[in-house]
Design a protein around this motif. Structure first.
Motif, mmCIF file in Angstrom:
data_model
loop_
_atom_site.group_PDB
_atom_site.id
_atom_site.type_symbol
_atom_site.label_atom_id
_atom_site.label_comp_id
_atom_site.label_asym_id
_atom_site.label_seq_id
_atom_site.Cartn_x
_atom_site.Cartn_y
_atom_site.Cartn_z
ATOM 1 N N ASN A 85 3.124 7.754 26.567
ATOM 2 C CA ASN A 85 2.559 6.963 25.457
ATOM 3 C C ASN A 85 2.775 7.667 24.122
ATOM 4 O O ASN A 85 3.117 7.021 23.126
ATOM 5 C CB ASN A 85 1.068 6.700 25.673
ATOM 6 C CG ASN A 85 0.815 5.642 26.735
ATOM 7 O OD1 ASN A 85 1.708 4.873 27.071
ATOM 8 N ND2 ASN A 85 -0.389 5.630 27.249
ATOM 9 N N THR A 88 6.436 7.135 23.191
ATOM 10 C CA THR A 88 6.786 5.773 22.805
ATOM 11 C C THR A 88 6.102 5.354 21.510
ATOM 12 O O THR A 88 6.587 4.472 20.815
ATOM 13 C CB THR A 88 6.459 4.777 23.928
ATOM 14 O OG1 THR A 88 5.073 4.858 24.242
ATOM 15 C CG2 THR A 88 7.288 5.051 25.162
ATOM 16 N N GLU A 89 4.982 5.980 21.201
ATOM 17 C CA GLU A 89 4.276 5.655 19.960
ATOM 18 C C GLU A 89 4.729 6.543 18.805
ATOM 19 O O GLU A 89 4.277 6.380 17.690
ATOM 20 C CB GLU A 89 2.761 5.815 20.170
ATOM 21 C CG GLU A 89 2.199 4.807 21.154
ATOM 22 C CD GLU A 89 0.795 5.149 21.610
ATOM 23 O OE1 GLU A 89 0.230 6.179 21.160
ATOM 24 O OE2 GLU A 89 0.251 4.399 22.432
#
Length: 93
Positions: A85, A88-89
């Motif tokens: 996460n 991807t962020e």
């Protein structure tokens, strides 16, 4: 991991195949039954024969060591999910 989680409630091989399939995890019986035997040999599952039905069947359940291993695997999965996460962020540093 999925088998250990599903077998927190006692179950037999065919029912486990159905449970995993309903959860979106396709497993062939020729893969599952050897896995169940290995998990039992490793002390992660307990097993006993149910002879009350017309055909005896082996009932499996996640044992105490299996619960410990499952908890560790779930923690690792959670850590991996957190890391992915972040990537991807765009917040990984």
């Amino acid at each position: 991991m999925a088998s250990l989680a599903a077998l927190r409630e006692p179950g037999y091989g065919y029912a486990l195949l159905q449970t995993l399939s309903q959860a979106g995890i396709a497993v062939d019986a020729n893969t599952l039954y050897p896995l169940l035997r290995r998990l039992e040999e490793q002390g992660l599952l307990t097993a006993e024969w149910d002879t009350t039905a017309s055909r005896p069947r082996k009932i499996y359940r996640t044992g105490p060591e299996g619960e410990r291993v499952l908890a560790a695997m779930l923690a690792d999965l959670d850590a991996l999910r957190t890391s992915v996460n972040r990537l991807t962020e765009g917040t990984a540093s």
